[in-house]
Design a protein around this motif. Structure first.
Motif, PDB file in Angstrom:
ATOM      1  N   LEU A  85       0.901  -1.207  -0.026  1.00 34.15           N
ATOM      2  CA  LEU A  85       0.105   0.007  -0.152  1.00 34.15           C
ATOM      3  C   LEU A  85       0.859   1.121  -0.102  1.00 34.15           C
ATOM      4  CD1 LEU A  85      -2.615  -1.087   2.609  1.00 34.15           C
ATOM      5  CD2 LEU A  85      -2.950  -1.335   0.148  1.00 34.15           C
ATOM      6  N   ASN A 182      -5.986   7.475   2.291  1.00 33.12           N
ATOM      7  CA  ASN A 182      -5.554   6.425   2.137  1.00 33.12           C
ATOM      8  C   ASN A 182      -6.306   5.722   0.818  1.00 33.12           C
ATOM      9  OD1 ASN A 182      -3.728   5.784   4.199  1.00 33.12           O
ATOM     10  ND2 ASN A 182      -5.227   5.423   5.716  1.00 33.12           N
ATOM     11  N   ASN A 186      -4.457   4.683  -3.088  1.00 35.86           N
ATOM     12  CA  ASN A 186      -4.405   3.629  -3.816  1.00 35.86           C
ATOM     13  C   ASN A 186      -5.536   3.766  -5.007  1.00 35.86           C
ATOM     14  OD1 ASN A 186      -3.357   1.360  -2.086  1.00 35.86           O
ATOM     15  ND2 ASN A 186      -3.762   2.658  -0.732  1.00 35.86           N
TER      16      ASN A 186
END
Length: 292
Positions: A85, A182, A186
């Motif tokens: 990630l 976050n 991604n």
């Protein structure tokens, strides 16, 4: 086979597992002399070839105990499962396309959107619909939903706004901001919804800008007072406010007029039509990001 977290590990069997190969002679040439093939070979007279010096047995490092890492092994990367990630960071301002480029398509662009409006404006319904009908992965993050993660000691807005409810609001907003960063890191777009007041920029837009980034695109959803009163009457639990509170919030939201932020009056629009109009507003915002 993978095992669930917390489940017992399978029993260890000699010669199996990740460390079994460490002791295998197949991975250490020279540990044992090669066995000559069977059958007659050329005769060698005694003394014609000096004897080979004795080879000491190969020394191999002991295998580490199960569940531990060898000292020479690098630390494992920060991963979830087997997918690395990237770290989340502030969302940058979308770059305006060149003059000769085609009109940007908000349905295929990774975006961070903040949908603002009073109670009963339809923020949550529109945000969910918009997120579900995009052609790229998109997440919906509702501030009210995150605030209600607190089950014991929840500061109910119906009991009045105080330091306790203010602290929970700030915590929920920061949590939403971290989640949005976050997701965006991604490649997943986000739409957040919150009743941000124009007369409290430090705890409203300023807070969202700090936690998500300057690339956040705010849009105001502001139908008429009669519409928000009608929608509020259909609510239940702590989501339903008194008519006086709804009218007070709606009146404060009128301060967004003249702020420079795009405003959608969805009084006569259903949810799909409002979501379509939101795409048109975001197309203009991508081409010329608002100053806020």
């Amino acid at each position: 086979m993978q095992h669930a977290v917390g489940s017992p590990l399978p029993p260890h069997q000699p010669g199996h597992g990740p460390h079994a190969a460490w002791a295998s002679s197949a991975h250490h040439p020279g540990a044992h002399p090669a066995v000559p093939p069977a059958g007659p070979g050329p005769a060698v007279s005694p003394g014609s070839v000096p004897p080979a010096p004795a080879q000491p047995p190969a020394q191999h490092p002991p295998a580490p105990a199960p569940g531990t890492r060898h000292a020479s092994m690098p630390p494992p990367p920060d991963t979830t499962g087997h997918v690395p990630l990237p770290p989340g960071g502030p969302v940058g301002i979308p770059a305006a396309p060149p003059a000769a480029a085609a009109v940007p398509d908000p349905t295929t662009t990774t975006l961070a959107v903040l949908l603002i409006g009073p109670a009963g404006a339809g923020k949550t319904s529109v945000a969910k619909y918009w997120a579900e009908h995009r052609r790229v992965p998109t997440a919906h993050i509702s501030l009210d939903d995150v605030r209600e993660w607190v089950r014991s000691g929840f500061a109910d807005p119906q009991s009045g706004w105080n330091d306790h409810s203010e602290a929970q609001y700030r915590l929920a907003r920061r949590t939403c901001g971290f989640a949005a960063r976050n997701f965006l890191a991604n490649g997943i777009s986000c739409i957040l919804d919150d009743a941000v007041f124009p007369d409290r920029p430090v705890v409203g837009l300023g807070g969202w800008k700090r936690h998500v980034g300057p690339g956040l695109l705010p849009v105001v959803l502001l139908p008429g007072l009669d519409i928000v009163l009608e929608r509020n009457a259909e609510r239940s639990g702590n989501r339903r406010l008194t008519d006086e509170e709804v009218a007070r919030i709606h009146g404060r939201m009128a301060g967004w007029y003249g702020s420079g932020l795009p405003i959608i009056d969805n009084s006569q629009l259903n949810i799909p039509a409002t979501a379509h109009l939101l795409d048109e507003v975001l197309t203009r915002a991508i081409a010329s990001p608002p100053t806020w």
